[in-house]
Design an enzyme around this catalytic site. Structure first.
Site, PDB file in Angstrom:
ATOM      1  N   HIS A  51      14.398  -6.987 -49.815  1.00 42.32           N
ATOM      2  CA  HIS A  51      14.062  -5.627 -49.420  1.00 42.32           C
ATOM      3  C   HIS A  51      15.301  -4.901 -48.897  1.00 42.32           C
ATOM      4  CE1 HIS A  51      13.467  -7.702 -45.448  1.00 42.32           C
ATOM      5  NE2 HIS A  51      14.113  -6.624 -45.031  1.00 42.32           N
TER       6      HIS A  51
HETATM    7  P1  TYD Z   1      10.009  -9.693 -43.586  1.00 42.34           P
HETATM    8  O1  TYD Z   1      10.869  -8.667 -42.937  1.00 42.34           O
HETATM    9  O2  TYD Z   1       9.486  -9.392 -44.966  1.00 42.34           O
HETATM   10  O3  TYD Z   1      10.792 -11.111 -43.627  1.00 42.34           O
HETATM   11  P2  TYD Z   1      11.989 -11.629 -44.557  1.00 42.34           P
HETATM   12  O4  TYD Z   1      12.780 -10.445 -45.000  1.00 42.34           O
HETATM   13  O5  TYD Z   1      12.756 -12.551 -43.673  1.00 42.34           O
HETATM   14  O6  TYD Z   1      11.417 -12.385 -45.706  1.00 42.34           O
HETATM   15  O7  TYD Z   1       8.804 -10.043 -42.618  1.00 42.34           O
HETATM   16  C1  TYD Z   1       7.946 -11.137 -42.839  1.00 42.34           C
HETATM   17  C2  TYD Z   1       6.606 -10.830 -42.207  1.00 42.34           C
HETATM   18  O8  TYD Z   1       6.744 -10.692 -40.797  1.00 42.34           O
HETATM   19  C3  TYD Z   1       5.997  -9.538 -42.722  1.00 42.34           C
HETATM   20  O9  TYD Z   1       4.589  -9.762 -42.875  1.00 42.34           O
HETATM   21  C4  TYD Z   1       6.228  -8.540 -41.617  1.00 42.34           C
HETATM   22  C5  TYD Z   1       6.277  -9.420 -40.377  1.00 42.34           C
HETATM   23  N1  TYD Z   1       7.202  -8.896 -39.356  1.00 42.34           N
HETATM   24  C6  TYD Z   1       6.708  -8.425 -38.147  1.00 42.34           C
HETATM   25  O10 TYD Z   1       5.491  -8.408 -37.903  1.00 42.34           O
HETATM   26  N2  TYD Z   1       7.583  -7.969 -37.200  1.00 42.34           N
HETATM   27  C7  TYD Z   1       8.923  -7.970 -37.404  1.00 42.34           C
HETATM   28  O11 TYD Z   1       9.705  -7.562 -36.499  1.00 42.34           O
HETATM   29  C8  TYD Z   1       9.428  -8.450 -38.672  1.00 42.34           C
HETATM   30  C9  TYD Z   1      10.895  -8.469 -38.950  1.00 42.34           C
HETATM   31  C10 TYD Z   1       8.530  -8.914 -39.613  1.00 42.34           C
END
Ligand code: TYD
Length: 131
Positions: A51
């Site tokens: 992302h």
């Molecule tokens: P995501 O940012 O997509 O993780 P990565 O890029 O490491 O794969 O987030 C994973 C999940 O966690 C998604 O369902 C959103 C949730 N999340 C939160 O609830 N709070 C946060 O501060 C972050 C960063 C993610």
């Protein structure tokens, strides 16, 4: 590369007593800190991220272990290895990131804003149009 650069921090201390590394907002990181989170226990074969963000600014620091970060601004792509707690990576808006090869890593993320799903660009084609 646009909106993404390596950072270097200096720990206070020495090998005898160990080190302490303070990170202050608007000084050591170029934004006001509203949130921190960290990734841990990520299996070696897992790739995460996929992302970009519209407004969010982040600094990534690998506190323990080692991890690779692939970043792409729509023009330039690079892979950064974070393998010590004095090394950081600034990632601003419209930078696609993927994190992989987590080797017993604890990856700290310091962020300029609270979690907001509407700030994410999770669709790669959409990212290519916007970047
Ligand atoms: P995501 O940012 O997509 O993780 P990565 O890029 O490491 O794969 O987030 C994973 C999940 O966690 C998604 O369902 C959103 C949730 N999340 C939160 O609830 N709070 C946060 O501060 C972050 C960063 C993610």
């Amino acid at each position: 590369m646009k909106n993404c650069y390596d950072m270097s921090f200096k720990g206070i201390g020495n090998k005898e007593v160990g080190f302490l590394l303070p990170v202050e907002q608007n000084c050591d990181v170029p934004f006001t800190i509203k949130r921190i989170y960290y990734l841990y226990d990520v299996p070696l074969n897992i790739r995460r991220g996929y992302h970009a963000h519209k407004k969010l600014e982040q600094v990534l620091i690998c506190l323990k272990g080692k991890v690779k970060i692939q970043v792409y601004d729509g023009n330039v792509e690079k892979v950064i290895v974070l393998d010590k707690p004095t090394k950081g990576l600034y990632i601003g808006p419209f930078v696609w990131r993927e994190m992989f090869d987590f080797e017993d890593a604890v990856l700290l993320v310091i962020a300029s804003d609270f979690y907001s799903e509407s700030d994410y660009i999770r669709d790669y084609k959409q990212f290519l149009i916007l970047s």
